[in-house]
Scaffold this motif. Sequence first.
Motif, short mmCIF file in Angstrom:
data_model
loop_
_atom_site.label_atom_id
_atom_site.label_comp_id
_atom_site.label_asym_id
_atom_site.label_seq_id
_atom_site.Cartn_x
_atom_site.Cartn_y
_atom_site.Cartn_z
N LEU A 11 44.14 34.17 30.64
CA LEU A 11 43.91 35.34 31.47
C LEU A 11 44.99 35.56 32.51
O LEU A 11 45.30 36.70 32.87
CB LEU A 11 42.55 35.22 32.17
N THR A 12 45.56 34.49 33.03
CA THR A 12 46.60 34.57 34.04
C THR A 12 47.35 33.25 34.06
O THR A 12 46.80 32.20 33.71
CB THR A 12 46.00 34.83 35.44
N TYR A 13 48.62 33.29 34.48
CA TYR A 13 49.36 32.04 34.69
C TYR A 13 49.38 31.66 36.16
O TYR A 13 49.95 30.63 36.53
CB TYR A 13 50.78 32.14 34.14
N ALA A 14 48.76 32.47 37.02
CA ALA A 14 48.60 32.08 38.42
C ALA A 14 47.72 30.84 38.48
O ALA A 14 46.74 30.72 37.74
CB ALA A 14 47.97 33.22 39.22
N GLU A 34 49.63 41.63 34.07
CA GLU A 34 48.53 41.11 33.26
C GLU A 34 47.67 42.23 32.66
O GLU A 34 47.60 43.34 33.18
CB GLU A 34 47.64 40.20 34.12
N LEU A 35 47.00 41.91 31.55
CA LEU A 35 46.06 42.84 30.95
C LEU A 35 44.96 43.19 31.95
O LEU A 35 44.51 42.33 32.72
CB LEU A 35 45.44 42.23 29.70
N SER A 36 44.53 44.42 31.92
CA SER A 36 43.43 44.86 32.78
C SER A 36 42.10 44.39 32.20
O SER A 36 42.02 43.91 31.07
CB SER A 36 43.43 46.38 32.90
N THR A 37 41.04 44.59 32.98
CA THR A 37 39.70 44.25 32.48
C THR A 37 39.39 45.00 31.20
O THR A 37 38.92 44.41 30.21
CB THR A 37 38.64 44.60 33.55
N ALA A 38 39.65 46.30 31.19
CA ALA A 38 39.36 47.11 30.00
C ALA A 38 40.18 46.65 28.80
O ALA A 38 39.68 46.64 27.66
CB ALA A 38 39.63 48.58 30.31
N GLN A 39 41.42 46.28 29.03
CA GLN A 39 42.26 45.81 27.92
C GLN A 39 41.75 44.48 27.36
O GLN A 39 41.73 44.28 26.14
CB GLN A 39 43.71 45.69 28.39
N ARG A 65 41.26 35.25 38.32
CA ARG A 65 40.97 36.64 37.93
C ARG A 65 39.67 37.05 38.61
O ARG A 65 38.61 36.46 38.40
CB ARG A 65 40.82 36.74 36.42
N ARG A 66 39.73 38.11 39.41
CA ARG A 66 38.53 38.57 40.10
C ARG A 66 37.49 39.14 39.14
O ARG A 66 36.32 39.27 39.49
CB ARG A 66 38.91 39.61 41.16
N ASP A 67 37.93 39.49 37.92
CA ASP A 67 37.02 40.07 36.94
C ASP A 67 36.50 39.05 35.93
O ASP A 67 35.97 39.41 34.88
CB ASP A 67 37.69 41.22 36.20
N ILE A 68 36.61 37.76 36.23
CA ILE A 68 36.23 36.72 35.28
C ILE A 68 34.76 36.84 34.86
O ILE A 68 34.42 36.67 33.68
CB ILE A 68 36.53 35.32 35.85
N VAL A 69 33.88 37.17 35.80
CA VAL A 69 32.46 37.30 35.46
C VAL A 69 32.25 38.47 34.51
O VAL A 69 31.50 38.37 33.52
CB VAL A 69 31.61 37.47 36.73
N GLU A 70 32.93 39.57 34.76
CA GLU A 70 32.81 40.75 33.90
C GLU A 70 33.33 40.45 32.49
O GLU A 70 32.75 40.87 31.48
CB GLU A 70 33.57 41.91 34.52
#
Length: 363
Positions: A11-14, A34-39, A65-70
Amino acid sequence: MTSPFGLLAELTYACPLHCAYCSNPLNLADYRDELSTAQWQRVLTEARELGVLQLHLSGGEPLQRRDIVEIVHSATDLGLYTNLITSALGLSRRRAEQLRAAGLGHVQISIQAAEAAESDRIAGTPSFERKLTAAHLVKELDWPLTLNVVLHRRNIDRVTDILRIAEELRADRVELANTQYYGWAWHNRSALLPSRPQIERAETTVRAARERLRERMEIVYVLPDYYGQYPKPCMGGWGQRQLTVAPNGDVLPCPAAHALPLPRASVHENSLAWIWEESPLFQRFRGTDWMPEPCRSCERRELDFGGCRCQAFQLTGDAARTDPVCHLSPDHGIVVEAVQAANEAARPREEELTPRPHPGRSV
């Protein structure tokens, strides 16, 4: 053609850690878009349609990633079994409970060593106590817990202590995997590759622990490629069972394939199905027709598929050569020399390791 069984979503290399054995790319700046949530949701949908059953969420540190739960919720809705591979920094109780409610099925936490000072030194940041707290939380929330331990010259002599920690944490599974020499690990290979006596002592320890704990904990021990007689099959065979999607949308047959001089494949340009079934990247080393000798006539050609293409390229400059870790490879001397150097070297000084840099925060 078989369908892929698993998808590794990087999801990220951070990452808050700075591990010198990290196998992420050296050019981290190239992956900040990075890819967006929708992507990611589209990628997961296409993966499920392709036949993927297991989703492994990794990085870097996926919890950045702040959207990990989603993302986990979307994967659960698609019927994917989800596994979080994490340093556990960022796994607060609130975040853990949200992930549990979203359907996350399994948690793997990395452990660098058996005590705080050495663990924090290897990780490059204070993290050991936070990892233990997170592991207790995982068990409290009734998740299966795997502890991932990357072994190298600096911690392999402490396998007994590491397994003691795993037992105290009531881990269901422990992966003791010797370093794979890509990315930053390749840069630090001379300071990380264990000696043969270290390997032999670790194997003895693992055999005894497996016998003692066989009813309570699964212990997986992965020998360093450089000490094997034959190579391991690359991800079960190039383009056979697994695929990886990098943070920027690149699709790879294995996590290290970004380094190979091959045509790029990206979800920005093509569907996951086309990439898996038709792209030049996934076709290049699939099966056995591409193989040179001695692989072509070897009875093991459909067991190890010629070994690791990334390792062959790393060591010889040619991804189509037999993996040099194989004792039948004409390039095996390269590996023999590396092993001899590791066995002749004294314990390296701390400053000989180059830590992984911080690539910046994720989206």
